[in-house]
Design an enzyme around this catalytic site. Structure first.
Site, mmCIF file in Angstrom:
data_model
loop_
_atom_site.group_PDB
_atom_site.id
_atom_site.type_symbol
_atom_site.label_atom_id
_atom_site.label_comp_id
_atom_site.label_asym_id
_atom_site.label_seq_id
_atom_site.Cartn_x
_atom_site.Cartn_y
_atom_site.Cartn_z
ATOM 1 N N ASP A 50 101.442 41.572 -45.358
ATOM 2 C CA ASP A 50 101.086 42.093 -44.033
ATOM 3 C C ASP A 50 102.299 42.668 -43.306
ATOM 4 O OD1 ASP A 50 98.330 41.647 -44.016
ATOM 5 O OD2 ASP A 50 98.543 39.595 -43.277
ATOM 6 N N LEU A 58 97.507 46.660 -33.975
ATOM 7 C CA LEU A 58 97.118 46.293 -35.332
ATOM 8 C C LEU A 58 95.633 46.516 -35.598
ATOM 9 C CD1 LEU A 58 99.972 45.172 -35.355
ATOM 10 C CD2 LEU A 58 99.109 43.096 -36.432
ATOM 11 N N GLY A 89 100.607 38.319 -28.513
ATOM 12 C CA GLY A 89 99.989 37.414 -29.474
ATOM 13 C C GLY A 89 101.014 36.633 -30.259
ATOM 14 N N ASN A 99 98.556 36.251 -47.823
ATOM 15 C CA ASN A 99 97.421 37.185 -47.827
ATOM 16 C C ASN A 99 97.161 37.798 -49.195
ATOM 17 O OD1 ASN A 99 99.490 39.178 -47.989
ATOM 18 N ND2 ASN A 99 98.202 40.641 -46.907
ATOM 19 N N TYR A 122 92.285 48.424 -36.295
ATOM 20 C CA TYR A 122 91.979 49.737 -36.880
ATOM 21 C C TYR A 122 90.510 50.125 -36.727
ATOM 22 C CZ TYR A 122 90.539 47.021 -41.032
ATOM 23 O OH TYR A 122 89.946 46.120 -41.886
ATOM 24 N N SER A 181 84.395 44.112 -44.725
ATOM 25 C CA SER A 181 85.734 44.489 -45.199
ATOM 26 C C SER A 181 85.734 45.861 -45.866
ATOM 27 C CB SER A 181 86.254 43.441 -46.185
ATOM 28 O OG SER A 181 87.482 43.865 -46.744
ATOM 29 N N GLN A 182 86.784 46.619 -45.598
ATOM 30 C CA GLN A 182 86.997 47.912 -46.252
ATOM 31 C C GLN A 182 87.774 47.760 -47.565
ATOM 32 O OE1 GLN A 182 85.758 50.788 -44.931
ATOM 33 N NE2 GLN A 182 84.886 49.581 -43.269
ATOM 34 N N SER A 183 88.222 46.546 -47.875
ATOM 35 C CA SER A 183 89.092 46.351 -49.038
ATOM 36 C C SER A 183 88.432 46.716 -50.372
ATOM 37 C CB SER A 183 89.604 44.909 -49.087
ATOM 38 O OG SER A 183 90.488 44.660 -48.017
ATOM 39 N N LYS A 208 94.242 31.994 -44.742
ATOM 40 C CA LYS A 208 95.618 32.402 -45.029
ATOM 41 C C LYS A 208 96.621 31.243 -45.026
ATOM 42 C CE LYS A 208 95.445 37.237 -43.547
ATOM 43 N NZ LYS A 208 96.106 38.283 -42.744
ATOM 44 N N THR A 254 91.982 36.507 -46.488
ATOM 45 C CA THR A 254 91.869 36.842 -45.080
ATOM 46 C C THR A 254 91.351 35.643 -44.297
ATOM 47 O OG1 THR A 254 91.061 38.524 -43.535
ATOM 48 C CG2 THR A 254 89.526 37.831 -45.260
#
Length: 283
Positions: free
Chosen positions: A106, A223, A131, A91, A225, A19-21, A70, A66
């Site tokens: 989101d 969506l 989706g 989220n 990245y 995760s980049q969070s 969720k 995540t």
């Protein structure tokens, strides 16, 4: 420096190691000189209730949530924001003096990014959605509430698509697209959104729809990245369509969570820059 006065927030997911969070939020807290710290917690599904009890016991200010938690987290919370309830997923959680409130940032993060980066008029869009999972629900409900003209859903599972279409249909005209009609559902659309994982690292050579279905009149939004430019977006750019990547959604949903926890405007540019720096190292 973490002290006894530091307010802790974090991420609940499984897995979370990529995760980049944490780096994004900790950079934001430093920029705003806030005494907050963010950590990622790998929580297996059968330990989720324990993790929620831990938020209460340890006094965390809140968490992001995540995959795969969720939906499962919702009955464990004290209150669910109306938009999150309609989406059917949470989220972001805020600990308001021991009362845990669930939100979904989101969808609004996505729409904020889409409008900022493409300058489109949301209310003029005919949307074809690839989706029907959790991300699709967040994006679709928010776009519906923002007043798009129409939503069409293409999904491998017709039952899941039909359920989403039924709920969205109370807000905006919505239809499920049969496989044989998928090409025509894109041909006269103005906004194509990929909410699936097709094309995500490491499967970067995959594309969710044939290139020949794309056309210059489309805004093509993905969506995903990682990679920064998926094969879908590259092909869209090459034919003259307008591409929109998932980085903005990721940053903006995080910025909205930041604001819920801190009550301060998020330093979105700092958050975006740190994420781009990290992703460029791996792309």
């Amino acid at each position: 420096m973490i002290t006894s006065k530091t307010r802790l927030v974090g991420l609940l997911g499984h897995p979370v190691q990529h995760s980049q969070s944490p780096i994004m939020h900790n950079a934001a807290f430093a920029e705003k000189q806030l005494n907050f710290a963010y950590a990622a917690f790998d929580v297996e599904p059968d330990r989720l209730a324990d993790a929620i009890a831990g938020i209460r016991a340890l006094g965390l200010r809140g968490v992001n949530v995540t995959i795969p938690h969720k939906v499962a987290i919702m009955p464990l919370l004290d209150e669910i924001d109306p938009l999150a309830k309609r989406i059917g997923a949470v989220n972001t959680v805020v600990n308001d003096n021991g009362r845990l409130i669930g939100y979904n940032t989101d969808g609004m993060g996505y729409v904020r990014s889409l409008v900022e980066e493409t300058k489109l008029d949301v209310q003029k869009q005919v949307v074809t959605l690839l989706g029907a999972g959790g991300a699709a629900r967040a994006v679709a409900f928010t776009l519906a509430e923002q007043g798009v003209k129409e939503i069409r859903i293409i999904n491998r599972s017709r039952d899941r698509a039909a359920l989403l279409a039924e709920h969205l249909g109370e807000i905006v005209p919505t239809s499920v697209v049969e496989p044989g009609d998928a090409s025509s559902a894109i041909a006269d659309a103005t906004l194509l959104i990929n909410t699936t994982s097709i094309g995500m690292f490491p499967h970067v050579d995959e594309i969710p729809v044939p290139v020949e279905w794309l056309h210059p009149g489309l805004i093509v939004s993905d969506l995903i990245y990682n990679p920064l430019e998926t094969k879908l977006l590259k092909q869209a750019r090459l034919i003259g369509a307008k591409p929109h990547s998932g980085v903005g959604m990721f940053v903006n949903q995080g910025a909205l969570a930041f604001e819920l926890w801190t009550g301060e405007p998020a330093p979105s540019e700092t958050m975006r820059n740190i994420v781009l720096q990290q992703l460029q190292k791996t792309n």
